[in-house]
Design a protein around this motif. Structure first.
Motif, PDB file in Angstrom:
ATOM      1  N   LYS A 174      -0.100  -2.129 -18.020  1.00  0.00           N
ATOM      2  CA  LYS A 174      -0.526  -1.484 -16.774  1.00  0.00           C
ATOM      3  C   LYS A 174      -0.857  -2.525 -15.710  1.00  0.00           C
ATOM      4  O   LYS A 174      -0.450  -2.395 -14.545  1.00  0.00           O
ATOM      5  CB  LYS A 174      -1.744  -0.595 -17.039  1.00  0.00           C
ATOM      6  CG  LYS A 174      -2.167   0.224 -15.825  1.00  0.00           C
ATOM      7  CD  LYS A 174      -3.305   1.156 -16.178  1.00  0.00           C
ATOM      8  CE  LYS A 174      -3.709   1.987 -14.958  1.00  0.00           C
ATOM      9  NZ  LYS A 174      -4.837   2.915 -15.276  1.00  0.00           N
ATOM     10  N   ILE A 175      -1.595  -3.566 -16.131  1.00  0.00           N
ATOM     11  CA  ILE A 175      -1.949  -4.638 -15.198  1.00  0.00           C
ATOM     12  C   ILE A 175      -0.692  -5.357 -14.709  1.00  0.00           C
ATOM     13  O   ILE A 175      -0.545  -5.639 -13.517  1.00  0.00           O
ATOM     14  CB  ILE A 175      -2.916  -5.632 -15.863  1.00  0.00           C
ATOM     15  CG1 ILE A 175      -4.266  -4.956 -16.149  1.00  0.00           C
ATOM     16  CG2 ILE A 175      -3.127  -6.847 -14.969  1.00  0.00           C
ATOM     17  CD1 ILE A 175      -5.225  -5.824 -16.927  1.00  0.00           C
ATOM     18  N   SER A 176       0.216  -5.641 -15.649  1.00  0.00           N
ATOM     19  CA  SER A 176       1.471  -6.305 -15.294  1.00  0.00           C
ATOM     20  C   SER A 176       2.282  -5.461 -14.319  1.00  0.00           C
ATOM     21  O   SER A 176       2.871  -5.981 -13.362  1.00  0.00           O
ATOM     22  CB  SER A 176       2.286  -6.580 -16.558  1.00  0.00           C
ATOM     23  OG  SER A 176       3.526  -7.164 -16.239  1.00  0.00           O
ATOM     24  N   GLY A 177       2.282  -4.147 -14.538  1.00  0.00           N
ATOM     25  CA  GLY A 177       3.001  -3.240 -13.651  1.00  0.00           C
ATOM     26  C   GLY A 177       2.405  -3.223 -12.253  1.00  0.00           C
ATOM     27  O   GLY A 177       3.135  -3.209 -11.260  1.00  0.00           O
ATOM     28  N   LEU A 178       1.073  -3.248 -12.183  1.00  0.00           N
ATOM     29  CA  LEU A 178       0.397  -3.256 -10.876  1.00  0.00           C
ATOM     30  C   LEU A 178       0.687  -4.550 -10.115  1.00  0.00           C
ATOM     31  O   LEU A 178       0.910  -4.529  -8.896  1.00  0.00           O
ATOM     32  CB  LEU A 178      -1.115  -3.081 -11.067  1.00  0.00           C
ATOM     33  CG  LEU A 178      -1.602  -1.699 -11.511  1.00  0.00           C
ATOM     34  CD1 LEU A 178      -3.094  -1.736 -11.832  1.00  0.00           C
ATOM     35  CD2 LEU A 178      -1.317  -0.663 -10.422  1.00  0.00           C
ATOM     36  N   ILE A 179       0.681  -5.669 -10.853  1.00  0.00           N
ATOM     37  CA  ILE A 179       0.970  -6.964 -10.214  1.00  0.00           C
ATOM     38  C   ILE A 179       2.402  -7.000  -9.695  1.00  0.00           C
ATOM     39  O   ILE A 179       2.655  -7.434  -8.559  1.00  0.00           O
ATOM     40  CB  ILE A 179       0.727  -8.118 -11.205  1.00  0.00           C
ATOM     41  CG1 ILE A 179      -0.769  -8.227 -11.538  1.00  0.00           C
ATOM     42  CG2 ILE A 179       1.227  -9.439 -10.628  1.00  0.00           C
ATOM     43  CD1 ILE A 179      -1.093  -9.240 -12.625  1.00  0.00           C
ATOM     44  N   ASN A 180       3.340  -6.551 -10.513  1.00  0.00           N
ATOM     45  CA  ASN A 180       4.743  -6.537 -10.101  1.00  0.00           C
ATOM     46  C   ASN A 180       4.955  -5.641  -8.889  1.00  0.00           C
ATOM     47  O   ASN A 180       5.714  -5.992  -7.968  1.00  0.00           O
ATOM     48  CB  ASN A 180       5.633  -6.061 -11.253  1.00  0.00           C
ATOM     49  CG  ASN A 180       5.726  -7.082 -12.376  1.00  0.00           C
ATOM     50  OD1 ASN A 180       5.559  -8.279 -12.150  1.00  0.00           O
ATOM     51  ND2 ASN A 180       5.981  -6.617 -13.592  1.00  0.00           N
ATOM     52  N   LYS A 181       4.280  -4.497  -8.876  1.00  0.00           N
ATOM     53  CA  LYS A 181       4.399  -3.574  -7.738  1.00  0.00           C
ATOM     54  C   LYS A 181       3.822  -4.199  -6.469  1.00  0.00           C
ATOM     55  O   LYS A 181       4.390  -4.078  -5.375  1.00  0.00           O
ATOM     56  CB  LYS A 181       3.677  -2.261  -8.044  1.00  0.00           C
ATOM     57  CG  LYS A 181       3.833  -1.200  -6.950  1.00  0.00           C
ATOM     58  CD  LYS A 181       3.141   0.095  -7.346  1.00  0.00           C
ATOM     59  CE  LYS A 181       3.391   1.183  -6.294  1.00  0.00           C
ATOM     60  NZ  LYS A 181       2.963   0.790  -4.946  1.00  0.00           N
ATOM     61  N   HIS A 182       2.677  -4.868  -6.634  1.00  0.00           N
ATOM     62  CA  HIS A 182       2.039  -5.511  -5.479  1.00  0.00           C
ATOM     63  C   HIS A 182       2.952  -6.583  -4.890  1.00  0.00           C
ATOM     64  O   HIS A 182       3.114  -6.662  -3.667  1.00  0.00           O
ATOM     65  CB  HIS A 182       0.712  -6.134  -5.912  1.00  0.00           C
ATOM     66  CG  HIS A 182       0.072  -6.967  -4.847  1.00  0.00           C
ATOM     67  ND1 HIS A 182      -0.546  -6.428  -3.740  1.00  0.00           N
ATOM     68  CD2 HIS A 182      -0.035  -8.317  -4.709  1.00  0.00           C
ATOM     69  CE1 HIS A 182      -1.002  -7.402  -2.964  1.00  0.00           C
ATOM     70  NE2 HIS A 182      -0.698  -8.550  -3.543  1.00  0.00           N
ATOM     71  N   ASP A 210       5.956  -4.866  -3.193  1.00  0.00           N
ATOM     72  CA  ASP A 210       5.589  -4.198  -1.938  1.00  0.00           C
ATOM     73  C   ASP A 210       5.266  -5.187  -0.825  1.00  0.00           C
ATOM     74  O   ASP A 210       5.365  -4.846   0.362  1.00  0.00           O
ATOM     75  CB  ASP A 210       4.383  -3.274  -2.162  1.00  0.00           C
ATOM     76  CG  ASP A 210       4.718  -2.068  -3.036  1.00  0.00           C
ATOM     77  OD1 ASP A 210       5.917  -1.790  -3.206  1.00  0.00           O
ATOM     78  OD2 ASP A 210       3.785  -1.437  -3.551  1.00  0.00           O
ATOM     79  N   ASN A 211       4.850  -6.395  -1.217  1.00  0.00           N
ATOM     80  CA  ASN A 211       4.432  -7.387  -0.218  1.00  0.00           C
ATOM     81  C   ASN A 211       5.265  -8.665  -0.299  1.00  0.00           C
ATOM     82  O   ASN A 211       4.775  -9.742   0.030  1.00  0.00           O
ATOM     83  CB  ASN A 211       2.947  -7.728  -0.423  1.00  0.00           C
ATOM     84  CG  ASN A 211       2.047  -6.521  -0.249  1.00  0.00           C
ATOM     85  OD1 ASN A 211       1.750  -6.096   0.854  1.00  0.00           O
ATOM     86  ND2 ASN A 211       1.604  -5.969  -1.373  1.00  0.00           N
ATOM     87  N   PHE A 212       6.514  -8.505  -0.701  1.00  0.00           N
ATOM     88  CA  PHE A 212       7.374  -9.662  -0.929  1.00  0.00           C
ATOM     89  C   PHE A 212       7.450 -10.563   0.298  1.00  0.00           C
ATOM     90  O   PHE A 212       7.293 -11.792   0.195  1.00  0.00           O
ATOM     91  CB  PHE A 212       8.784  -9.196  -1.321  1.00  0.00           C
ATOM     92  CG  PHE A 212       9.769 -10.314  -1.482  1.00  0.00           C
ATOM     93  CD1 PHE A 212       9.739 -11.111  -2.617  1.00  0.00           C
ATOM     94  CD2 PHE A 212      10.701 -10.586  -0.486  1.00  0.00           C
ATOM     95  CE1 PHE A 212      10.647 -12.155  -2.765  1.00  0.00           C
ATOM     96  CE2 PHE A 212      11.608 -11.633  -0.629  1.00  0.00           C
ATOM     97  CZ  PHE A 212      11.584 -12.412  -1.767  1.00  0.00           C
TER      98      PHE A 212
END
Length: 216
Positions: A5-13, A16-18
């Motif tokens: 879940k944490i890894s997914g949130l980091i990847n999404k962040h 989204d902010n690439f």
């Protein structure tokens, strides 16, 4: 499950902010390049003062007369205001340009320091830079970039959603969440603080001991 879940949130962040990450990274590298080249254009007076400082530092390292607590306090004074400034600027709608300037200045400091040491010590300076500058900045640079992106993201959110009544009713929750992320980044930076205060001087001492005539 939690790690995923944490890894997914980091990847999404990051996804989204690439472009914010790209811009922040470019500012850091721009500052490093400017810092490297600025050493060439230093006046003799300024260079003399820095040479004396470098000489005093290497003398203190070689003699073992280092106050680790004092170094730690100075490290905190140098870095905590930067993080606080980025956090505060993220709460405004006009803070993004200043945040990017801070990134450039951080990169400039790193580039200038490395370039000056190598300029004065030659091949020895490369090893001194690797031991004395790089370890803590392996922690600092990602933390500065992440905090800059968090601040710019929040600032853009304020600008984008400022007219929404629903967002205004949840502003306190948003600021709290934003501040918690910054607190986490600051806790990670603490690793760099202790490395700079306790590990780096001893690494420099080991490198200095490997070379005779290390002092300027």
């Amino acid at each position: 499950m939690l790690e995923n879940k944490i890894s997914g949130l980091i990847n999404k962040h990051i996804k989204d902010n690439f472009w914010l990450y790209v811009i922040s990274l470019l500012c850091i590298f721009t500052g490093i390049v400017v810092g490297i080249y600025s050493v060439r254009y230093m006046g003799g007076f300024e260079k003399s003062d820095l040479v004396n400082y470098l000489k005093n530092f290497t003398t203190a390292v070689n003699s073992g007369n280092l106050n680790y607590k004092s170094i730690l306090l100075q490290t905190l004074k140098n870095n905590i205001p930067v993080i606080l400034a980025i956090w505060f600027l993220g709460l405004t709608m006009i803070g993004i340009p200043i945040i990017l300037v801070i990134d450039v200045i951080k990169g400039f400091t790193i580039g200038f320091t490395i370039s000056f040491i190598i300029n004065q010590l030659g091949i020895k300076g490369i090893w001194i830079s690797l031991a004395g500058v790089m370890p803590q900045n392996i922690i600092y640079i990602p933390c500065i970039i992440i905090s800059s992106v968090l601040a710019m993201e929040f600032s853009l959110m304020i600008f984008r959603d400022k007219s929404r009544t629903q967002w205004k009713s949840h502003i306190l929750v948003s600021i709290t969440s934003y501040s918690i992320y910054f607190l986490i980044v600051s806790m990670v930076m603490c690793i760099g603080f202790f490395m700079e205060a306790y590990l780096t001087p001893n690494m420099v001492k080991l490198v200095a001991a490997s070379f005779r005539g290390m002092l300027l």
